[in-house]
Scaffold this motif. Sequence first.
Motif, PDB file in Angstrom:
ATOM      1  N   LEU A  44       0.831  -1.210   0.000  1.00 30.87           N
ATOM      2  CA  LEU A  44       0.000   0.000   0.000  1.00 30.87           C
ATOM      3  C   LEU A  44       0.863   1.256   0.000  1.00 30.87           C
ATOM      4  O   LEU A  44       0.623   2.200  -0.759  1.00 30.87           O
ATOM      5  CB  LEU A  44      -0.920  -0.005   1.231  1.00 30.87           C
ATOM      6  CG  LEU A  44      -1.801   1.231   1.440  1.00 30.87           C
ATOM      7  CD1 LEU A  44      -2.734   1.438   0.245  1.00 30.87           C
ATOM      8  CD2 LEU A  44      -2.592   1.105   2.735  1.00 30.87           C
ATOM      9  N   GLN A  45       1.896   1.265   0.837  1.00 31.07           N
ATOM     10  CA  GLN A  45       2.762   2.433   0.922  1.00 31.07           C
ATOM     11  C   GLN A  45       3.536   2.658  -0.378  1.00 31.07           C
ATOM     12  O   GLN A  45       3.691   3.791  -0.834  1.00 31.07           O
ATOM     13  CB  GLN A  45       3.740   2.277   2.093  1.00 31.07           C
ATOM     14  CG  GLN A  45       4.514   3.548   2.420  1.00 31.07           C
ATOM     15  CD  GLN A  45       3.588   4.707   2.778  1.00 31.07           C
ATOM     16  OE1 GLN A  45       2.746   4.602   3.654  1.00 31.07           O
ATOM     17  NE2 GLN A  45       3.726   5.834   2.071  1.00 31.07           N
ATOM     18  N   ASP A  46       3.997   1.582  -0.993  1.00 25.87           N
ATOM     19  CA  ASP A  46       4.720   1.701  -2.261  1.00 25.87           C
ATOM     20  C   ASP A  46       3.820   2.267  -3.362  1.00 25.87           C
ATOM     21  O   ASP A  46       4.269   3.045  -4.206  1.00 25.87           O
ATOM     22  CB  ASP A  46       5.274   0.340  -2.688  1.00 25.87           C
ATOM     23  CG  ASP A  46       6.560  -0.008  -1.946  1.00 25.87           C
ATOM     24  OD1 ASP A  46       7.279   0.921  -1.545  1.00 25.87           O
ATOM     25  OD2 ASP A  46       6.842  -1.206  -1.777  1.00 25.87           O
ATOM     26  N   ILE A  47       2.561   1.869  -3.345  1.00 24.92           N
ATOM     27  CA  ILE A  47       1.622   2.389  -4.346  1.00 24.92           C
ATOM     28  C   ILE A  47       1.375   3.877  -4.114  1.00 24.92           C
ATOM     29  O   ILE A  47       1.396   4.687  -5.053  1.00 24.92           O
ATOM     30  CB  ILE A  47       0.291   1.608  -4.302  1.00 24.92           C
ATOM     31  CG1 ILE A  47       0.520   0.157  -4.724  1.00 24.92           C
ATOM     32  CG2 ILE A  47      -0.754   2.260  -5.217  1.00 24.92           C
ATOM     33  CD1 ILE A  47      -0.686  -0.740  -4.528  1.00 24.92           C
TER      34      ILE A  47
ATOM     35  N   GLU B 241       4.454  -2.372 -12.572  1.00 25.19           N
ATOM     36  CA  GLU B 241       5.825  -2.861 -12.665  1.00 25.19           C
ATOM     37  C   GLU B 241       6.538  -2.830 -11.312  1.00 25.19           C
ATOM     38  O   GLU B 241       7.322  -3.726 -10.996  1.00 25.19           O
ATOM     39  CB  GLU B 241       6.592  -2.053 -13.709  1.00 25.19           C
ATOM     40  CG  GLU B 241       6.090  -2.280 -15.131  1.00 25.19           C
ATOM     41  CD  GLU B 241       6.922  -1.564 -16.173  1.00 25.19           C
ATOM     42  OE1 GLU B 241       7.758  -0.719 -15.777  1.00 25.19           O
ATOM     43  OE2 GLU B 241       6.742  -1.836 -17.368  1.00 25.19           O
ATOM     44  N   LYS B 242       6.251  -1.794 -10.524  1.00 27.48           N
ATOM     45  CA  LYS B 242       6.889  -1.692  -9.203  1.00 27.48           C
ATOM     46  C   LYS B 242       6.485  -2.867  -8.314  1.00 27.48           C
ATOM     47  O   LYS B 242       7.339  -3.512  -7.691  1.00 27.48           O
ATOM     48  CB  LYS B 242       6.500  -0.376  -8.521  1.00 27.48           C
ATOM     49  CG  LYS B 242       7.083  -0.237  -7.115  1.00 27.48           C
ATOM     50  CD  LYS B 242       6.493   0.942  -6.365  1.00 27.48           C
ATOM     51  CE  LYS B 242       7.008   2.273  -6.877  1.00 27.48           C
ATOM     52  NZ  LYS B 242       6.552   3.407  -6.023  1.00 27.48           N
TER      53      LYS B 242
ATOM     54  N   CYS C 132      -0.065  -8.134 -11.148  1.00 30.48           N
ATOM     55  CA  CYS C 132      -0.662  -6.999 -10.437  1.00 30.48           C
ATOM     56  C   CYS C 132      -1.632  -6.308 -11.391  1.00 30.48           C
ATOM     57  O   CYS C 132      -1.221  -5.764 -12.412  1.00 30.48           O
ATOM     58  CB  CYS C 132       0.420  -6.015  -9.976  1.00 30.48           C
ATOM     59  SG  CYS C 132      -0.244  -4.516  -9.193  1.00 30.48           S
ATOM     60  N   MET C 133      -2.909  -6.378 -11.058  1.00 35.09           N
ATOM     61  CA  MET C 133      -3.937  -5.739 -11.873  1.00 35.09           C
ATOM     62  C   MET C 133      -4.242  -4.357 -11.298  1.00 35.09           C
ATOM     63  O   MET C 133      -4.581  -4.235 -10.111  1.00 35.09           O
ATOM     64  CB  MET C 133      -5.209  -6.590 -11.877  1.00 35.09           C
ATOM     65  CG  MET C 133      -6.371  -5.965 -12.652  1.00 35.09           C
ATOM     66  SD  MET C 133      -6.025  -5.853 -14.425  1.00 35.09           S
ATOM     67  CE  MET C 133      -6.166  -7.576 -14.894  1.00 35.09           C
ATOM     68  N   VAL C 134      -4.098  -3.323 -12.117  1.00 36.49           N
ATOM     69  CA  VAL C 134      -4.311  -1.946 -11.663  1.00 36.49           C
ATOM     70  C   VAL C 134      -5.516  -1.345 -12.379  1.00 36.49           C
ATOM     71  O   VAL C 134      -5.565  -1.309 -13.615  1.00 36.49           O
ATOM     72  CB  VAL C 134      -3.067  -1.068 -11.932  1.00 36.49           C
ATOM     73  CG1 VAL C 134      -3.289   0.331 -11.357  1.00 36.49           C
ATOM     74  CG2 VAL C 134      -1.818  -1.707 -11.332  1.00 36.49           C
TER      75      VAL C 134
END
Length: 306
Positions: free
Chosen positions: A234-237, A284-285, A295-297
Motif C-alpha cells: 500500500l505504501q509503495d503504491i 511494474e513496481k 498486479c492488476m491496476v
Amino acid sequence: MKQKIKQKSNSFYNTSATLRVDVGKRVSKVTIAANVLLSALKVIVGIVGQSSALIADGIHSLSDVFSTIIVFIGIKLASKPEDKRHLYGHEKLEPVVSKILAIILLATGLVIGYNAVQLILQGTTIIPAEITIYVAILSIITKEWMYRYTIKWAEKIGSSALIADAWHHRSDALSSIATVVGIVGARLGFPMLDPIASLVICIWIIKAAVEIYLKAVNELIDRAADEEVVKCILQDILDTEGVMGVDDLKTRTYANQMYVDVEIAVDENLSVKEAHDIAEKVHEKIEKKYNAKHCMVHVNPGPIKN
C-alpha cells in the motif's frame, strides 16, 4: 500495454522456474544420498544394538528419502509455464505436493507411535548397546546440517514444498535428540525410556505434519498476504508519482507467489495515456519488488472515494 506486461512477466517467470528446478534438483540429490546412508546406518545399528528408538529414527530418515523425491517432482511440475488448459500456471501443484508430504509424515509418526505404545504395554526390559548412542549423535549433527542447507535454498527460491522438506529434516534432528535421551536413560537403568523416546518422536512428527498441511491449505485457498506485506504494498503504491490515493487493495497468495488487485485514484483531468502510464508504474513496481505473479491496476478518477 497488456501485451508488453505479459511478455515481461513470462520472461521473469521462465528464469525463476529454471532456477527453482535447478536448485530443487541439486538439494534433492544431496539430501537423498545423505538420508539413504544415515537411515541404513540407524536401522542396522538399532537392530544390532536393540534400540527401538534408533530403529524408529531410522525409519523416519528413510521416509525423508521418499518425501524429497516427491518434493522435487512437485517443484518441477509447478515450474511448468502456462498452457491453454492452465492459463494461470501450475504453481499450485507445489502446495498439493506439500499436502502429500504432510500425510506421509503423519503416517510415519503414527506407525512409530503405535510400535512405541506396544513396547510400553509389554513392559520392555531391553538395554540398547553403547554404539547406538554415537549413531544417534551423528544423526543429530547430520540432520541439522541438512535442515540448514535445505532451508537456505528453499527461502531463496520461495518453495513451500522445499521448506516443508527442510522441516522434515529438522524434525528428524529433534527425534534423534529424543533417541539419545531414551538410549542413555535405558542404559542407566530405565529401559522404558527407550520406547517413551519413540513416543515423543511420534508426537513431534505429527505436529510437523499438521503444520505443513495447514500451510499448504492456506496456499491453495487464496489466503491474503501477511498484514505487514499488504501495508508495504500500500505504501509503495501511494509513493508512486501521480497516485492520489488507493480506493481498494486485495492480495491473494498463489503457491509461492501472489496476485495483487488495486484500484488507484488519479487526477480526473489527466489524459488516458497519462493515467495509463501511472498505472503501469504501479504495476511494474509491485510485480518486480514483491515477485507478484500479476498486479492488476484499475484507475479511478479522483477525488478518493469515501
